[in-house]
Design an enzyme around this catalytic site. Structure first.
Site, short mmCIF file in Angstrom:
data_model
loop_
_atom_site.label_atom_id
_atom_site.label_comp_id
_atom_site.label_asym_id
_atom_site.label_seq_id
_atom_site.Cartn_x
_atom_site.Cartn_y
_atom_site.Cartn_z
N CYS A 240 11.49 13.86 -8.52
CA CYS A 240 11.63 14.87 -9.67
C CYS A 240 12.30 14.02 -10.90
O CYS A 240 13.35 13.15 -10.89
CB CYS A 240 12.75 15.90 -9.55
N SER B 45 -4.60 -9.59 -3.30
CA SER B 45 -5.35 -10.30 -4.21
C SER B 45 -4.35 -11.55 -4.78
O SER B 45 -4.44 -12.43 -5.38
CB SER B 45 -6.08 -9.85 -5.36
N HIS C 257 5.83 -0.50 -2.61
CA HIS C 257 5.49 0.10 -3.65
C HIS C 257 5.52 1.77 -3.50
O HIS C 257 5.03 2.53 -4.40
CB HIS C 257 4.28 -0.19 -4.27
N CYS D 168 16.24 15.63 -11.60
CA CYS D 168 17.28 15.51 -10.64
C CYS D 168 17.05 14.24 -9.97
O CYS D 168 18.08 13.77 -9.08
CB CYS D 168 17.59 17.03 -10.02
N CYS E 217 15.18 22.13 -9.66
CA CYS E 217 15.45 22.16 -11.08
C CYS E 217 14.61 22.47 -12.15
O CYS E 217 14.70 22.81 -13.20
CB CYS E 217 16.33 20.74 -11.47
N PRO F 150 -11.49 -11.98 3.11
CA PRO F 150 -12.99 -12.40 3.16
C PRO F 150 -13.03 -13.31 2.04
O PRO F 150 -13.90 -14.25 2.00
CB PRO F 150 -13.77 -11.09 2.90
N GLY G 143 -5.17 -9.14 3.17
CA GLY G 143 -5.99 -8.26 2.01
C GLY G 143 -5.29 -8.18 0.94
O GLY G 143 -4.98 -6.90 0.47
N ASN H 190 1.01 -1.40 0.01
CA ASN H 190 0.08 -0.23 0.04
C ASN H 190 0.86 1.30 -0.11
O ASN H 190 1.87 1.41 0.72
CB ASN H 190 -0.98 0.04 1.21
N1 APR Z 1 -10.23 -7.02 4.88
C1 APR Z 1 -9.06 -7.88 4.26
N2 APR Z 1 -9.04 -8.18 2.84
C2 APR Z 1 -10.04 -7.51 1.96
C3 APR Z 1 -10.91 -6.52 2.66
C4 APR Z 1 -11.02 -6.52 4.12
N3 APR Z 1 -12.08 -5.74 4.51
N4 APR Z 1 -11.67 -6.23 1.52
C5 APR Z 1 -11.22 -6.62 0.24
N5 APR Z 1 -10.23 -7.71 0.68
C6 APR Z 1 -9.25 -8.40 0.06
C7 APR Z 1 -9.87 -8.78 -1.37
O1 APR Z 1 -10.62 -10.07 -1.47
C8 APR Z 1 -8.51 -8.80 -2.31
O2 APR Z 1 -8.18 -10.11 -2.33
O3 APR Z 1 -7.93 -7.34 -0.49
C9 APR Z 1 -7.63 -8.00 -1.74
C10 APR Z 1 -7.28 -6.67 -2.50
O4 APR Z 1 -6.75 -6.77 -3.76
P1 APR Z 1 -6.37 -5.80 -4.80
O5 APR Z 1 -7.28 -4.88 -5.09
O6 APR Z 1 -5.80 -6.52 -5.93
O7 APR Z 1 -4.92 -5.14 -4.04
P2 APR Z 1 -3.47 -5.66 -3.70
O8 APR Z 1 -3.40 -6.89 -3.67
O9 APR Z 1 -2.85 -4.77 -2.79
O10 APR Z 1 -3.14 -5.09 -5.15
C11 APR Z 1 -1.78 -4.96 -5.35
O11 APR Z 1 -1.89 -3.76 -7.34
O12 APR Z 1 -2.61 -2.11 -8.48
C12 APR Z 1 -1.45 -2.51 -7.95
O13 APR Z 1 0.16 -1.45 -6.97
C13 APR Z 1 -1.06 -1.74 -6.86
O14 APR Z 1 -0.26 -2.44 -4.47
C14 APR Z 1 -1.20 -2.57 -5.48
C15 APR Z 1 -1.19 -3.99 -6.03
#
Ligand code: APR
Length: 241
Positions: free
Chosen positions: A131, A193, A123, A134, A154, A218, A191, A106
């Protein structure tokens, strides 16, 4: 027979090294939309359309407009019970001289605002700019940021200090992450994906090195975890401390 939550609590209470990986889901409970969800779009663009060096080269103002939208959204949000529980976990582990490492994908800065210290922002951070001329990195909390923002040293254009699709993570952060994954006894994956590399393979790396891997989400997202605690981060993580 212990419940899965009790089993994880027990593991955490005796582990001498714990590593946590977080993704957008941990901030969902603060009201920040996840990327791969129905609210993750801005003007019908996906993150993959805008968070790239190519998109910035083509239309930096558009990319900055998107970041201004996200900055405005994030500026109003507060860390939630899950961010706070991780701070407590870190404190408890430190008090018994155990090692705690937090790796986050995040960029919202909520872990820092909650008080986490042993943190790697893989990230980058939405409140930092770099910049394009520079290379100087500075903190910038303006909302909205004037478009296009210029470097005060700059005069070249500033970009978000964020690792975009197609860019590599800072090698120092990668080294810290790999060390944390290879050394930990317990890994919490909260949390995410698990579709964006390299973080998507972190759970397998930790598991291959012998860690007990726990997923908190979830929805089902990883098949690597030994235990899956299904639910919202703000509800589950506090139960583990
Ligand atoms: N608590 C826990 N997990 C949750 C909740 C919650 N309340 N709500 C949703 N989720 C889960 C979803 O089920 C999903 O698996 O959080 C996950 C979010 O997935 P993404 O939106 O793909 O986010 P992330 O995995 O952080 O993405 C990775 O992708 O877009 C780029 O650089 C960006 O850091 C990001 C990276």
């Amino acid at each position: 027979m212990n419940t899965p939550t009790e089993q994880v609590r027990e593991r955490l209470s005796t582990a001498s090294r714990v590593t946590v990986l977080t993704g957008a889901g941990i901030s969902a409970d603060s009201g920040i939309p996840i990327f791969r969800g129905p609210e993750g779009l801005w003007k019908n663009f996906r993150a993959e359309d805008l968070a790239t060096p190519g998109a910035f080269a083509r239309d930096p103002n558009l990319v900055w407009e998107w970041y201004n939208w996200r900055r405005e959204l994030i500026a109003m949000k507060e860390p939630n019970a899950a961010h706070q529980a991780l701070v407590k976990m870190e404190g408890e582990m430190e008090s018994r001289r155990a090692q705690f490492r937090l790796l986050t994908q995040n960029v919202d800065g909520l872990h820092t605002r909650a008080g986490s210290r042993n943190l790697v922002e893989l990230h980058g951070n939405i409140w930092k700019v770099r910049c394009t001329g520079c290379g100087q990195v500075t903190e910038d909390h303006r909302v909205p940021i004037p478009i296009p923002p210029r470097c005060s040293s700059c005069g070249e254009m500033l970009r978000p200090h964020i690792v975009w699709f197609g860019e590599s993570l800072d090698p120092r952060d990668m080294d810290l992450a790999i060390e944390a994954l290879e050394q930990c006894e317990v890994m919490l994956v909260i949390g995410t994906s698990g579709v964006v590399q390299p973080a998507a393979s972190f759970a397998s790396t930790a598991r291959a090195a012998g860690a007990f891997v726990v997923e908190i989400n979830p929805d089902v997202s990883s098949s690597v975890a030994h235990v899956a605690l299904r639910g919202r981060a703000a509800e589950i993580v506090p139960q583990l401390v």
